[in-house]
Structures are given as structure tokens and as C-alpha cells.
Motif scaffolding. Structure first.
Motif, PDB file in Angstrom:
ATOM      1  N   UNK A  41      52.088  -0.150 -91.637  1.00 35.96           N
ATOM      2  CA  UNK A  41      53.393  -0.766 -91.404  1.00 35.96           C
ATOM      3  C   UNK A  41      54.464   0.311 -91.221  1.00 35.96           C
ATOM      4  N   UNK A  42      54.407   1.355 -92.050  1.00 34.45           N
ATOM      5  CA  UNK A  42      55.378   2.447 -91.911  1.00 34.45           C
ATOM      6  C   UNK A  42      55.234   3.103 -90.536  1.00 34.45           C
ATOM      7  N   UNK A  43      53.995   3.270 -90.109  1.00 34.51           N
ATOM      8  CA  UNK A  43      53.776   3.866 -88.790  1.00 34.51           C
ATOM      9  C   UNK A  43      54.409   3.012 -87.687  1.00 34.51           C
ATOM     10  N   UNK A  44      54.225   1.689 -87.792  1.00 37.37           N
ATOM     11  CA  UNK A  44      54.815   0.804 -86.785  1.00 37.37           C
ATOM     12  C   UNK A  44      56.332   0.921 -86.783  1.00 37.37           C
TER      13      UNK A  44
ATOM     14  N   UNK B  88      54.140  -1.198 -79.247  1.00 34.43           N
ATOM     15  CA  UNK B  88      52.902  -0.481 -78.913  1.00 34.43           C
ATOM     16  C   UNK B  88      52.770  -0.271 -77.403  1.00 34.43           C
ATOM     17  N   UNK B  89      53.266  -1.225 -76.652  1.00 39.76           N
ATOM     18  CA  UNK B  89      53.288  -1.054 -75.190  1.00 39.76           C
ATOM     19  C   UNK B  89      54.207   0.117 -74.819  1.00 39.76           C
ATOM     20  N   UNK B  90      55.368   0.207 -75.489  1.00 40.85           N
ATOM     21  CA  UNK B  90      56.273   1.349 -75.263  1.00 40.85           C
ATOM     22  C   UNK B  90      55.530   2.663 -75.514  1.00 40.85           C
ATOM     23  N   UNK B  91      54.771   2.683 -76.624  1.00 40.75           N
ATOM     24  CA  UNK B  91      54.016   3.905 -76.943  1.00 40.75           C
ATOM     25  C   UNK B  91      52.976   4.208 -75.865  1.00 40.75           C
ATOM     26  N   UNK B  92      52.370   3.161 -75.319  1.00 40.36           N
ATOM     27  CA  UNK B  92      51.354   3.379 -74.284  1.00 40.36           C
ATOM     28  C   UNK B  92      52.002   3.945 -73.020  1.00 40.36           C
ATOM     29  N   UNK B  93      53.241   3.538 -72.742  1.00 37.92           N
ATOM     30  CA  UNK B  93      53.951   4.100 -71.585  1.00 37.92           C
ATOM     31  C   UNK B  93      54.283   5.568 -71.846  1.00 37.92           C
ATOM     32  N   UNK B  94      54.695   5.842 -73.088  1.00 36.07           N
ATOM     33  CA  UNK B  94      55.042   7.208 -73.460  1.00 36.07           C
ATOM     34  C   UNK B  94      53.830   8.130 -73.274  1.00 36.07           C
ATOM     35  N   UNK B  95      52.656   7.620 -73.657  1.00 34.89           N
ATOM     36  CA  UNK B  95      51.443   8.435 -73.594  1.00 34.89           C
ATOM     37  C   UNK B  95      50.777   8.406 -72.218  1.00 34.89           C
TER      38      UNK B  95
END
Lengths: 327, 560
Positions: B91-94, B137-144
């Protein structure tokens, strides 16, 4: 209940725009379907009925049926909607024909399915992820609940594309980042955890197709099915940009000029406005104003170089004073 | 042919969390999904995500025990321990990735109460938690820069020498079939709600991954464990989150009584979901319902509070039923919502097929046992999505290069063509509806030997008719008609395994309530049911059982 099944049905008259990439001639094809559905049905229910029982070639996207996945944006009677939350009786109260077509400003793949590739490219342009400058030693970032609740407006966005569909700027300027991506950008500008606020604002302010390209036509606010109200977010971005000292863009200069002249004289100084918007030292662009200016002069459409005050100027001043006092 | 280190099927929370892990480890990762990532059904999770955060006085054992009790002691306790211990970090990671969780006055993450737990440990974003998590998580996938095969439909797993080495997938946008090879495959395709009608699940939840793994030889475990959510909207079947009751809403019968007093005096409306759903159904069956519903009462919460904390629920209620929650009662009823069962995996998401992992709703680790607690599904996706990828990262180090074989591609091309070539036959939607209503009738809130046997008999006849369905539309571009035919085949496999699970388990436990055997039988049935696809057996089905892992909590009578 005393009602029988029959009486709960109603007739729906759909007119659907079709396109099959395997048949280029189909570009202008419209098809009509007359079907019976439950009286509480949504436009999506009706389209699914067609797809399953009348015409299995009809292509559309849909998934959740509860206005949270953002798959089913389409134009209904001319404006973009999520068809899963659009009841038939709402768009056809007296049994009128319902016209369904794919969203605008997105290339059509087949029938009601559009490509959202450009849409997501626009999203990518705003670096859509938080960029903090540090990681907390332990646990979460500390932030006020108000600052987080504030972001909900934009987090409610489900990326359905309705705002982009009906955006009047994108119709003529495909370089515009667009309402959805700007609402997304707003979310990071406002996020207290993000450390790139000024870079973001500068980028949104300076680039072609940035925050100043919106014409405030309100279409995105009108059609957004989730209350994100992208235009309001864009206006807030403009304000944040000016407040952060980004006053040297066409848009900011334009806004400042309007503000200054109304405050000063109670009306817009139309002669100075274009010059001040371009910037006094922007010689090239100001010279560019000469020709249209001359033409207007010949046709007697030119604004007077001598600016006249509004007779009720003191009242206008009071409005400004009240506003500033209450800020 | 395409090639990757790790291929993930499904782009919901489990899939994206797994992908992030793989990319962070510097691997070539790709996700294949039949819909764009943000359309995934993780969106629909509303109420929140559980985590026992130690820095606010909670402990993992409290959450673990509530989960195990909720599971009616069918969950594997070592698996639950992993989930509960890792929940806080997840949860903290999210939050650090950007999720805008609701906060306390001190600026830390705030919680709300949820069912089956006395401690308020559910972290949330209004009533759109799943959507908020998925988009971040989608934002993170775009970042990566994650590689996504968008709107590609997996038709078959490639198994070479008993090891999973990729998939054959159909590009929905242009009708082309491709081989995607990988050193490891992670199944993250979500649930199979459309096997039932009605269901809260999206139209895309057709159990594809469950069937793909099952057909490849992986066992499906505890498939009889189907969760009926206590509050789905009358007529439409749309979900109304448990958050409503977590925030204090009442359940009323037609006499205006808070009937949960009779069934769960201690927990009332916040008993486990199976308990609340059965209580509602009892009221309805005994004539204390209104048109087959009971009523959810939020009026005392006040308009401001409802709009702030449960805004999406108000939106749904207003738009789909025209009911203003702040002033009127909301008619609700139990509705099929979630699959506790799934592809059997170990604590690292590994299935019985080397190279094939599973995470999220399609997997069964098992942390939910016979009944899942609300807000544990989001937790399950991120914890076991990450763990699967973490393990796969190590696993592929000893795996050689992908073979050049395209045998499966040719087989699939022929199979799909033969479906398209069929003469006009049965309508897909009609057969699907027949299957789905049959399942709801036979495997409902209540079930018994007769209802299950009837369901099996009907299903067998539906299965026999399956080769008669025809795809009338032959086009290559966005031919959803063909996709529905393939999905229906998947759904029938799912239905079959559910029924076999239900027929096997001769007791009542959690969501599996048999009126002819109303008691839990720990002596004989404190074990998992396994359904294998086995062509050497009658009807191609083999049933086995597996022991439940008990570490520190001996099963006791479950009272709320």
C-alpha cells in the motif's frame, strides 16, 4: 407486480453510422435498426442487442456497463456520451430516432470503434506520473486530505475520450494537447508530492498546443461524463502559470492586457490588445499585424487608436476592488 | 514471431504490477491484453485495499486471522501470512507511485471499516479505489515504456516439452494471428463473472486465462467458491460497494427491520459477504423482501458525507435507478461478484506447469479460501502480481533461448478458420445466455445435489451444441463476433470446472452453501478441490483434492 413482461418493452429506432475498412465505400453508410428493449435500457443495451441478435458485424467497445472503464464513448444525437450511462428515454423521450456515430477527432477503426492512439500520445506529452524529489524515509508522503481530495476531480477521469471527441480546437489544430491530457497535467501540477510543478507549468505554457490554445468553448465540460470539467482545469493551469511568473506568453500577455485595460478604462482597448498580446518588442509579429490592420482601416472596421473610457468606469473599478478585497 | 523474456497476459492490476517488477529488473517484458490497460476490470473495485499498518497499532496477524476466518478456514495459512505481512509495503508503494488515498487529519493515509474485520484497515480513494490504482499503475507503465500488445486476444498457450514458452494471439484490430514466445508467462486475466447471469463483472470477464491454463494441464482449485456480493443494484446488477456499509449504511427488510441482528448480532451489516448474502436471500425467500430485493439505507450518513466518501455510488444509483441515496432507500440483492477459486499456484504464483505463473483473480494461491473479505482482492493482485514476476526473473536465468517452432500458430490458424467456415448455426449470445442462467440457477447463493446435477446435465448439452455456433461475420477488422465465439468456449470450460468443484465438495463452507448438507465438515472436507483437464478420463475431467495448509490457527466454528 401486476405488469407483464410485454408492457415493459419499448421500441427503439436506432440510426448507426457504419464503416468497414475492408469496404472503403462504406464510409458514408448509415444503417437503421428497429428493436424492442426493456424500458429502462441504456443506449448500450440497445446496441448490444443489435450486435448479438440483429447484425453481428456491428463493432463497438464496451466492458463494465457501469461508467467506470471508459470503453463506450460514442456520439449520440451529435454529442459524445458514455452510452452505458445514457438511458434510451433520456435521448429519445418520445420515441425519436437515436443517431449513434463514432466519437469525433479520433480516427475510426470500424463502425463505432475509434483509435485512441493519438489520445494516449497526448497523455504521454504531459509526463503523466508523479515526480517527487525525495522518498520518505518511512511510510507514505504526508499531505493534507484537502490536497488529495482536490485531485479527485481529475482522478475521476476514465480516459473515455469524450472531451477530445467534441473539442472544437482539436477540430482545427491537431497539435493541441487537448482537454483530457491537460486535466491529467493539472493533477500533477496540483499534487503536493510532485517536485516538477514549475517545469510542468513552463512546458504547458511555452509549447505549441499548450494551455493557451483552449478557446473556452465549454464543450468538454458539457460532455465529460465524470465531472472532470477539463476546461476548468485548463483555466486553473493558466492561473497557476501566470502566478508562477510565466507572463511572457501570447496567452498570458493577452489575459494581462484585457485585465489591465478593463481595470483602467472599463472596456477593452482593442487597438492595444493585439499589440500587447504579441509583445511590444516582438517586431516581426507586430509588422505582421500591419497588413490586416490597414485592410480594416480601409473598410472602416479598425478600432480607434484613441481609447475611450467607459462612462461607468468607476463601477467597473469597484468590481475589481471588491474582487481583490475578497480574494 | 515476437519474443520477450516475460510475457504477461492481462493488463489489470496484477498484470501491470507484475510488468513493473519485470521492467525494473531490466528484463524485456511485454503485456498482451484483449482491451487497453485502463479498460481492465480492476477499475470496478470500489471500496479499498486492506493492509495492517504496524505504525498505527495494527498487526499482520490480526488481518491474517480475519482473512482466514472469512475464508471459513479454507485459505492456506502460509499464503495468507505472506499477503498480510507484505500488505503494508504494497500500500505504501502504491501511495508513493502516486495514488491519492484519502488521508487522516495528520496527513497520513486514512482508513474505513470493511466487512469481516473489527479493525478499520481499508485504505481507499472515495469509491473508485480500483480505478485510482489502475490508472496510477498505468502511469507507471507509461513512465517505464512498457510494451503492450493492445487488443490482442490470446487463443492458446504454447507448451514445449511440458514448459510454457509463449502464446498464440489474435490481433483484434486486423485479424492477424501471431506467435509471441517468452521464457516465462504470467497469467493475469481476471475473473469469469460472465459465466453467470447476472454478474457484477464486466462483459470482458470471460475466464480466458483460467481456460487456457486448464487446457494446458494446470489444475483449477476450489472453483465452486463463487462469491455473491450482498449489495448489487436491483435490475441492473451493478455493484454497490461494501464501503457503503463500511461507512455505516443499514440493511433493511420490507418491515424496516435491520435484519442482520438475527444473523450476525456482533458484526451486523459488516459480517462476511457470504453470511450477509445468505441472510438477505433468507429474508427475500421468507417474503420479507420487496420485489426480490432488500433495502440499503444510507440516509443517516448525510448528503455531504455520501458525496465526499461514496460519490461514485451516488452517481451509479442516480443514473441507473434514478434513486437519490441521501433521501431514498436503495433496492439491492445478492449478485455474483468474484471467483475465489482459480489456477492453483504456489506462494510465488507458479502453477503446476513450469514457466507458467498466475496472479490476481484468475489465480488461487489460496488466500481467499471459501469466501473473500472485501478489499482483499486489490491486495492480492499487487502482492502476488509482484511476487510472480520476482520469481519469474530468477526462473528465466536458467532458461535457454526460445525455439523457432511455429507449429501452434498453424494449428490455431486452422482452428480459427474452421470456426469462420462453419455454416450458419446457433446464435452465440443465445447459447451464452442459456449457459449463464443455468449456472446462476444451479450454483447460486444456495445449492444442493439436485441443482448441481441439473446444472451439469444442462451444461453438457450446451457443450455438445458448442460446435454448432456460427460466426456470421467474416471480416478481419474488429470481428467481435469471432471473439465472442472463442470466449464462449472458454466460459464453458470455466462452467464445467465450477460445477465439478461443487459436485465434489460434500459439505457447506463459506460461499459453497448446500441446503442438503448445511454443515461444515472439517473431518472430510478441510481440503481443496482440484479439477484437471485430462483426455484419458471420462468427459476429459479428473478430480483430485489437496490438503489445506494450517500453520497457527486451528479451524473453529465461524460466528459473526
Amino acid at each position: 407486480m401486476g405488469t407483464n413482461k410485454e408492457s415493459l418493452l419499448m421500441n427503439v429506432n436506432l440510426k448507426v453510422k457504419r464503416f468497414d475498412p475492408e469496404d472503403p465505400e462504406s464510409q458514408t453508410l448509415w444503417q437503421e435498426y428497429k428493436i424492442d428493449v426493456h424500458q429502462d435500457s441504456t443506449v448500450l443495451d440497445a446496441l448490444i442487442h443489435v450486435r448479438e441478435h440483429e447484425d453481428t458485424s456491428l463493432a463497438l467497445r464496451c466492458a463494465c456497463r457501469a461508467s467506470i472503464c471508459g470503453s463506450c464513448g460514442m456520439k449520440v444525437n451529435g454529442s459524445a456520451k458514455l452510452v452505458c450511462k445514457t438511458r434510451v428515454t433520456e435521448v429519445s423521450p418520445n420515441g425519436e430516432q437515436i443517431v449513434v456515430e463514432p466519437m469525433g477527432n479520433h480516427p475510426v477503426v470500424k463502425d463505432l470503434v475509434v483509435s485512441l492512439d493519438t489520445f494516449f500520445d497526448q497523455i504521454k506529452r504531459v509526463e503523466p506520473y508523479v515526480q517527487p524529489d525525495h522518498v520518505p524515509e518511512k511510510g507514505e508522503y504526508i499531505a493534507s486530505n484537502e490536497s488529495m481530495e482536490n485531485l479527485l476531480t481529475s482522478m475521476n477521469c476514465i480516459m473515455c475520450g469524450c472531451c477530445v471527441s467534441d473539442c472544437t480546437v482539436l477540430e482545427v489544430d491537431d497539435n493541441f494537447i487537448g482537454p483530457a491530457a491537460l486535466a491529467k497535467a493539472w493533477r500533477f501540477v496540483e499534487d503536493p508530492r510532485d517536485s516538477k510543478t514549475s517545469d510542468r507549468l513552463k512546458n504547458l505554457n511555452d509549447q505549441d498546443g499548450g494551455i493557451w490554445d483552449c478557446t473556452r468553448c465549454m464543450q468538454c465540460v458539457e460532455v465529460c461524463p465524470k465531472g472532470v470539467d477539463p476546461m476548468d482545469r485548463i483555466m486553473e493551469l493558466r492561473e497557476s502559470a501566470i502566478n508562477s511568473g510565466l507572463t511572457n506568453s501570447f496567452g498570458a500577455r493577452h489575459a494581462n492586457s484585457v485585465n489591465k485595460s478593463i481595470k483602467h478604462s472599463g472596456r477593452i482597448d482593442e487597438f492595444r490588445l493585439p499589440i500587447e498580446s504579441k509583445g511590444y518588442f516582438n517586431i516581426k509579429e507586430i509588422l505582421g499585424l500591419l497588413l490586416p490592420g490597414l485592410r480594416m482601416l480601409i473598410k472602416k472596421r479598425s478600432p480607434s487608436p484613441i481609447h475611450h473610457k467607459n462612462p461607468n468606469q468607476s463601477k467597473v473599478k469597484n468590481i475589481f476592488k471588491n474582487f481583490e478585497d475578497n480574494k | 514471431m515476437y519474443q520477450h523474456d516475460i510475457l504477461i497476459i492481462g493488463a489489470g492490476l496484477a498484470g501491470l504490477r507484475a510488468a513493473v517488477e519485470g521492467v525494473r529488473n531490466g528484463l524485456d517484458v511485454a503485456v498482451v491484453s484483449k482491451v487497453h490497460p485502463v479498460r481492465s476490470h480492476s477499475n470496478a473495485a470500489q471500496g479499498g485495499i486492506n493492509a495492517p499498518l504496524t505504525d498505527r497499532g495494527d498487526d499482520w496477524e490480526g488481518h491474517a486471522y480475519d482473512t482466514i476466518k472469512g475464508s471459513d478456514f479454507l485459505a492456506d495459512q502460509d499464503a495468507v501470512e505472506v499477503m498480510s505481512r507484505e500488505a503494508g509495503d504494497a500500500v505504501i508503494e502504491l501511495e508513493r507511485m502516486g495514488v491519492i488515498f484519502t488521508r487522516d487529519e495528520d496527513g497520513k493515509l486514512g482508513t474505513r471499516a470493511f466487512g469481516g474485520q473489527k479493525v478499520a484497515r481499508t485504505f481507499f480513494v472515495g469509491a473508485i479505489t480500483g480505478s485510482a490504482l489502475l490508472h496510477v499503475l498505468f502511469e507507471q507503465s507509461l513512465k517505464l515504456g512498457l510494451n503492450v500488445y493492445e487488443e490482442w486476444f490470446v487463443t492458446k498457450l504454447i507448451i514445449e516439452d511440458g514448459v510454457c514458452r509463449g502464446v498464440v494471439a489474435y490481433d483484434i484490430k486486423n485479424g492477424e494471428l501471431h506467435t509471441i514466445k517468452a521464457k516465462a508467462v504470467i497469467m493475469a486475466t481476471g475473473g469469469n463473472g460472465r459465466v453467470f447471469e447476472p454478474s457484477t463483472q464486466a462483459l470482458i470477464c470471460t475466464g480466458d486465462g483460467l481456460s487456457l491454463a486448464y487446457k494446458a494441464g494446470a489444475p483449477l482449485m476450489d472453483m465452486e467458491m463463487i462469491q455473491y456480493h450482498p449489495t448489487t443494484l436491483a435490475r441492473t446488477g451493478i455493484l454497490i460497494s461494501e464501503a457503503a456499509r463500511g461507512e455505516g449504511a443499514y440493511l433493511l427488510n420490507s418491515k424496516g427491520e435491520r435484519f442482520m441482528e438475527k444473523y450476525a448480532p456482533d458484526y451486523m451489516e459488516l459480517a462476511s459477504r457470504d453470511v450477509v448474502s445468505r441472510s438477505e436471500q433468507t429474508e427475500i425467500d421468507e417474503g420479507n423482501g420487496i420485489d426480490g430485493n432488500v433495502m440499503l439505507d444510507l440516509r443517516h450518513l448525510g448528503r455531504d458525507y455520501i458525496e465526499k466518501r461514496l460519490g461514485y455510488l451516488q452517481e451509479v444509483s442516480l443514473e441507473f435507478l434514478g434513486i437519490d441515496m441521501a433521501e431514498e432507500l436503495v433496492p439491492i440483492r445478492p449478485g455474483m461478484h468474484y471467483l475465489m477459486g482459480g489456477i492453483k499456484t504456489d506462494l510465488n504464483g507458479l502453477t503446476e506447469i513450469p514457466g507458467l505463473y498466475a496472479a490476481g483473480e484468475c489465480a488461487n494461491v489460496s488466500v481467499h479460501g471459501a469466501n473473500r473479505l472485501g478489499a482483499n482482492s486489490l491486495l492480492d493482485t499487487v502482492v502476488f502480481g509482484r511476487r510472480s514476476a520476482e520469481h519469474a526473473v530468477e526462473y528465466i536465468k536458467s532458461i535457454g533461448a526460445n525455439s523457432k517452432s511455429e507449429n501452434d500458430l498453424k494449428l490455431e490458424q486452422d482452428r480459427l478458420q474452421s470456426i469462420l467456415d462453419r455454416p450458419k448455426g446457433e446464435n452465440i449470445a443465445k447459447l451464452r445466455d442459456e449457459m449463464a442462467t443455468n449456472m446462476t440457477k444451479g450454483i447460486g447463493v444456495w445449492r444442493d445435489q439436485k441443482s448441481i446435477e441439473n446444472a451439469l446435465e444442462n451444461l453438457m448439452s450446451i457443450k455438445n451444441r458448442l460446435p454448432n455456433i456460427s460466426v456470421e461475420h467474416k471480416g478481419k477488422f474488429f470481428n467481435t463476433n469471432l471473439i465472442f465465439a472463442l470466449e464462449l468456449e472458454f466460459m464453458v470450460d470455466n462452467a464445467e470446472s465450477i460445477i465439478h468443484g461443487a459436485i465434489t465438495r460434500k459439505e457447506s463452507r463459506g460461499a459453497h452453501f448446500r441446503t442438503d448438507m448445511p454443515d461444515r465438515d472439517d473431518e472430510n472436507w478441510l481440503k481443496h478441490t482440484l479439477v484437471y483437464h485430462d483426455i484419458n478420463q471420462e468427459n476429459n475431467v479428473r478430480i483430485e483434492t489437496a490438503p489445506v495448509t494450517i500453520t497457527k490457527w486451528e479451524p473453529i466454528k465461524r460466528v459473526y
